[in-house]
Design a protein around this motif. Sequence first.
Motif, PDB file in Angstrom:
ATOM      1  N   HIS A   8      15.157  11.866  -3.683  1.00 36.43           N
ATOM      2  CA  HIS A   8      14.159  12.537  -4.575  1.00 36.43           C
ATOM      3  C   HIS A   8      14.371  10.969  -5.752  1.00 36.43           C
ATOM      4  N   ARG A   9      15.038  10.099  -5.377  1.00 35.73           N
ATOM      5  CA  ARG A   9      15.077   8.617  -5.606  1.00 35.73           C
ATOM      6  C   ARG A   9      14.540   8.111  -6.170  1.00 35.73           C
ATOM      7  N   THR A  10      13.979   7.526  -6.905  1.00 34.00           N
ATOM      8  CA  THR A  10      12.736   6.137  -7.436  1.00 34.00           C
ATOM      9  C   THR A  10      12.900   4.930  -6.478  1.00 34.00           C
ATOM     10  N   SER A  11      12.915   4.030  -6.031  1.00 31.57           N
ATOM     11  CA  SER A  11      13.383   2.643  -6.180  1.00 31.57           C
ATOM     12  C   SER A  11      12.618   1.942  -6.219  1.00 31.57           C
ATOM     13  N   PHE A  12      13.631   0.605  -6.800  1.00 34.96           N
ATOM     14  CA  PHE A  12      12.822  -0.396  -7.486  1.00 34.96           C
ATOM     15  C   PHE A  12      11.422  -0.960  -6.906  1.00 34.96           C
ATOM     16  N   TYR A  13      11.760  -1.103  -5.255  1.00 26.82           N
ATOM     17  CA  TYR A  13      10.133  -1.321  -4.951  1.00 26.82           C
ATOM     18  C   TYR A  13       9.319  -1.036  -4.973  1.00 26.82           C
ATOM     19  N   THR A  14       9.366   1.461  -4.657  1.00 25.21           N
ATOM     20  CA  THR A  14       8.756   1.990  -5.609  1.00 25.21           C
ATOM     21  C   THR A  14       7.453   1.071  -6.778  1.00 25.21           C
ATOM     22  N   ARG A  15       9.076   0.918  -7.466  1.00 18.19           N
ATOM     23  CA  ARG A  15       7.763   1.349  -9.101  1.00 18.19           C
ATOM     24  C   ARG A  15       7.143  -0.043  -9.624  1.00 18.19           C
ATOM     25  N   TYR A  16       8.435  -1.274  -8.647  1.00 20.53           N
ATOM     26  CA  TYR A  16       7.690  -1.835  -9.140  1.00 20.53           C
ATOM     27  C   TYR A  16       7.022  -3.161  -8.055  1.00 20.53           C
ATOM     28  N   GLY A  17       7.019  -2.879  -6.968  1.00 21.51           N
ATOM     29  CA  GLY A  17       6.584  -3.510  -5.553  1.00 21.51           C
ATOM     30  C   GLY A  17       7.497  -5.090  -5.026  1.00 21.51           C
ATOM     31  N   ILE A  24      13.249   2.833   4.102  1.00 22.36           N
ATOM     32  CA  ILE A  24      14.052   2.837   3.409  1.00 22.36           C
ATOM     33  C   ILE A  24      13.877   1.683   1.743  1.00 22.36           C
ATOM     34  N   GLU A  25      12.196   1.023   2.327  1.00 24.02           N
ATOM     35  CA  GLU A  25      12.036   0.627   1.197  1.00 24.02           C
ATOM     36  C   GLU A  25      12.190   1.657   0.088  1.00 24.02           C
ATOM     37  N   ASN A  26      11.438   2.607  -0.096  1.00 26.75           N
ATOM     38  CA  ASN A  26      10.866   3.584  -0.486  1.00 26.75           C
ATOM     39  C   ASN A  26      11.838   5.566  -0.735  1.00 26.75           C
ATOM     40  N   ARG A  27      12.323   4.993  -0.160  1.00 27.80           N
ATOM     41  CA  ARG A  27      13.580   6.192  -0.341  1.00 27.80           C
ATOM     42  C   ARG A  27      13.635   7.387  -0.064  1.00 27.80           C
ATOM     43  N   LEU A  59       1.122  -0.988  -0.174  1.00 33.63           N
ATOM     44  CA  LEU A  59      -0.013   0.092   0.372  1.00 33.63           C
ATOM     45  C   LEU A  59       0.719   1.289  -0.043  1.00 33.63           C
ATOM     46  N   ILE A  60       1.505   1.359   0.568  1.00 33.53           N
ATOM     47  CA  ILE A  60       2.897   2.391   0.637  1.00 33.53           C
ATOM     48  C   ILE A  60       3.463   2.251  -0.289  1.00 33.53           C
ATOM     49  N   ALA A  61       3.669   1.993  -1.376  1.00 36.24           N
ATOM     50  CA  ALA A  61       4.748   1.839  -2.486  1.00 36.24           C
ATOM     51  C   ALA A  61       3.762   2.957  -3.355  1.00 36.24           C
ATOM     52  N   ARG A  62       2.333   2.217  -3.579  1.00 35.35           N
ATOM     53  CA  ARG A  62       1.747   2.589  -4.170  1.00 35.35           C
ATOM     54  C   ARG A  62       0.733   3.906  -4.296  1.00 35.35           C
ATOM     55  N   PRO A  75       4.532   6.319 -16.501  1.00 37.26           N
ATOM     56  CA  PRO A  75       5.765   5.338 -16.884  1.00 37.26           C
ATOM     57  C   PRO A  75       7.546   7.069 -16.775  1.00 37.26           C
ATOM     58  N   GLY A  76       8.329   6.007 -16.006  1.00 35.16           N
ATOM     59  CA  GLY A  76       9.523   7.375 -15.521  1.00 35.16           C
ATOM     60  C   GLY A  76       9.719   7.868 -14.502  1.00 35.16           C
ATOM     61  N   GLY A  77       8.551   8.214 -15.075  1.00 38.46           N
ATOM     62  CA  GLY A  77       7.978   9.918 -13.498  1.00 38.46           C
ATOM     63  C   GLY A  77       8.953   9.904 -12.465  1.00 38.46           C
ATOM     64  N   GLN A  78       8.564  10.821 -11.177  1.00 36.74           N
ATOM     65  CA  GLN A  78       8.731  10.972 -10.399  1.00 36.74           C
ATOM     66  C   GLN A  78       8.083  10.134  -9.387  1.00 36.74           C
ATOM     67  N   LYS A  79       8.569  10.233  -8.019  1.00 31.60           N
ATOM     68  CA  LYS A  79       7.572   9.483  -7.313  1.00 31.60           C
ATOM     69  C   LYS A  79       5.927  10.984  -6.522  1.00 31.60           C
ATOM     70  N   SER A  80       5.606  10.284  -6.450  1.00 32.40           N
ATOM     71  CA  SER A  80       4.636  10.889  -6.369  1.00 32.40           C
ATOM     72  C   SER A  80       3.802  12.235  -5.199  1.00 32.40           C
ATOM     73  N   ALA A  81       5.021  11.501  -3.906  1.00 34.22           N
ATOM     74  CA  ALA A  81       5.086  12.090  -3.186  1.00 34.22           C
ATOM     75  C   ALA A  81       6.515  12.739  -2.440  1.00 34.22           C
ATOM     76  N   ASP A  82       6.998  13.370  -1.370  1.00 31.72           N
ATOM     77  CA  ASP A  82       8.285  13.322  -0.789  1.00 31.72           C
ATOM     78  C   ASP A  82       8.760  13.154   0.376  1.00 31.72           C
ATOM     79  N   PHE A  83       7.542  13.123   1.781  1.00 29.90           N
ATOM     80  CA  PHE A  83       7.505  12.145   2.515  1.00 29.90           C
ATOM     81  C   PHE A  83       6.706  11.515   2.995  1.00 29.90           C
TER      82      PHE A  83
END
Length: 278
Positions: free
Chosen positions: A239-248, A196-199, A151-154, A161-169
């Motif tokens: 501002h990095r988007t982690s692998f887990y954020t993108r692909y769960g 850690i998962e979502n940086r 849920l948090i990753a979503r 696609p290829g965009g930045q994270k939807s939120a900063d914290f």
Amino acid sequence: PDADPNLQKQYDQIRTSLDSINDARAAIRDLARKHDVAILAGGMFLGPREENREIAYTDRRNSAYFVPAGGDAPIQRYDKIHLVPFGEFLPFKESWPLGYRFLNLFNPYGYDYNLTPGTEASVTIFSLHDDRPAPTRFVAPICFEDLDAPLIARMFRPRQPGGQKSADFLVNLTNDGWFIANENALHLQGAVFRSIENRVPAARSVNTGMSAVIDPVGRTITLPPRTEGTLRAALKLDHRTSFYTRYGDLFSGICIIASMGVLCVRIAHARAKRAESA
């Protein structure tokens, strides 16, 4: 409602709840206006819903309210998505009515208390209009939602696609007053993994502890449980988007499939070997 004492009682409870909600909203606005600060506060949403061709105030939600700095901008609301069984709803209402009626015998509220969940399609992204070129954005999962990794990753997943994270914290509002043993520390330990998962950094406000500030690599500044106090810290945005954020849980799924494949090969090899020896 005057014709039915039970309806009158329910009507009085609804009216009292609405008055309390409106009073709380006004008080929070006054604080934001007086001190020129943004305020995030937990609360309840109570709204009308049509039932049996009548309007009843049965749309109850566990919500977080955000009042922007100055107190004059519109208040925003996030409704909790992942509800806790027995604490926020009774299971089996639709799927097993007999079981639901049995569980309702132990309902401490005296009425049909089932909260309405929010939807993932309408997760609220709050914005701090600070001195940065673009607003700083955050999400506010409520209570045990910060233990729901997918849920948090979503919540943080890029909308394009290829965009930045939807939120900063992340800001987590939690009531851990139900527990008296080690749950406070365990809840914090689980919450650290979401950062850690979502940086992303996180701030946790917990009524009995442990309130904390967590940085994107899991380092924490905490208040001990059941300690009155405040925390003040700068959140280090990443501002990095982690692998887990993108692909769960894609990597976990691949590992499970690979392990099952290896197991099947070993079983087939053992059977072939037994057949040869026979």
